[in-house]
Design an enzyme around this catalytic site. Structure first.
Site, PDB file in Angstrom:
ATOM      1  N   SER A   1       1.137  -1.159   0.175  1.00 50.78           N
ATOM      2  CA  SER A   1       0.095  -0.013   0.301  1.00 50.78           C
ATOM      3  C   SER A   1       0.733   1.169   0.173  1.00 50.78           C
ATOM      4  O   SER A   1       0.638   2.305  -0.575  1.00 50.78           O
ATOM      5  CB  SER A   1      -1.129  -0.141   1.019  1.00 50.78           C
ATOM      6  OG  SER A   1      -0.307   0.175   2.321  1.00 50.78           O
TER       7      SER A   1
ATOM      8  N   LYS B   1       0.901   4.640   6.959  1.00 50.49           N
ATOM      9  CA  LYS B   1       0.542   5.137   5.643  1.00 50.49           C
ATOM     10  C   LYS B   1       1.152   6.420   5.927  1.00 50.49           C
ATOM     11  O   LYS B   1       2.277   7.049   7.267  1.00 50.49           O
ATOM     12  CB  LYS B   1      -1.462   5.419   6.457  1.00 50.49           C
ATOM     13  CG  LYS B   1      -2.278   4.132   5.864  1.00 50.49           C
ATOM     14  CD  LYS B   1      -2.096   3.334   4.630  1.00 50.49           C
ATOM     15  CE  LYS B   1      -2.474   1.864   4.319  1.00 50.49           C
ATOM     16  NZ  LYS B   1      -2.422   1.004   3.835  1.00 50.49           N
TER      17      LYS B   1
END
Length: 260
Positions: A40, A100
């Site tokens: 990701s 993230k």
């Protein structure tokens, strides 16, 4: 058993206990190890990158301790993340640790429109930066296979993703990968980040479950400050193989690489 042997066993046990206590304090207060399990955050972080999370960067909450056992609520010695920081945090509903990038700060509005990121009503600057390529094959211990913009391609073929450099308000720049022009997160509602919360996104935009997807729908949603664990500053080690013991898969060019 002689007294000398008994004393030796006791000393060994004490040494092990002290070592575990020191390791626990180091992990809780200073740095926590973290392996990158998914794609990701490509191409900033690759599956198999190993890093230490700087837990001093934002202060401490109960999630700073293993198993969320720190005996207090809120945060102490707290500092605010900066837009563009790469952060490890506890998922507020699923309970696992994720990594993230901070995109939205408290009070910001964030929206994706046709694959373009808007912050506080303005489109974020983005410049094309070539094509990211990798082999379409199983990656890491989970055997994940990358998604490709040039699909369908077979196993062992070149997997391509357009790459761009995104510059956030405040000047932080980072690479972003794109797979499709009509992915689920390319068009979203207009989100306002509540006080004490942060909006996170992955750099591999079309292969990231992040704050674009509300917690009410099973996604991440906004992340309260209490769930922040620390900032990722530098990759220490990297292996492209399914085991770190496969030394021929080590990526030495990523050892000690700064995370931007």
């Amino acid at each position: 058993m002689s007294s000398t042997a008994s004393e030796g066993i006791v000393e060994t046990i004490k040494t092990v206990v002290y070592a575990l206590l020191i390791a626990g304090v180091f992990r809780t207060v200073f740095f926590q190890p973290f392996w990158i399990p998914s794609g990701s955050m490509k191409d900033t972080l690759l599956i198999g990158d190993f890093l230490f999370v700087n837990k001093m960067a934002y202060g401490y909450s109960r999630y700073s301790c293993p198993f969320a056992m720190c005996p207090f609520s809120g945060r102490i010695f707290s500092s605010e993340p900066e837009r563009g920081d790469v952060v490890v945090f506890r998922h507020p509903t699923h309970g696992d640790d994720l990594i993230k990038r901070v995109i939205g700060l408290p009070g910001d509005t964030v929206q994706m429109k046709s694959g373009v990121l808007y912050i506080n009503g303005d489109a974020v600057q983005s410049e094309p930066a070539g094509i990211f390529t990798e082999i379409k094959e199983q990656q890491g211990p989970q055997g994940l296979v990358p998604l490709c913009a040039n699909d369908p391609v077979g196993r062992g073929a070149i997997c391509e993703k357009p790459r761009s450099i995104e510059t956030l308000p405040g000047g932080a720049s980072h690479p972003v990968l794109n797979i499709s022009e009509s992915a689920a997160g390319d068009n979203t509602a207009l989100y306002t980040v509540p006080e004490g919360n942060y909006f996170f996104m992955g750099d591999n935009r079309d292969n990231s479950g992040d704050s674009r997807f509300p917690a009410s729908a099973g996604g991440l949603g906004m992340v309260p400050a209490e769930y922040l664990i620390g900032r990722a500053d530098r990759i220490m080690f990297s292996s492209a193989g399914r085991s770190l013991f496969y030394f021929w898969t080590w990526r030495s060019d990523r050892f000690f690489k700064a995370i931007e």
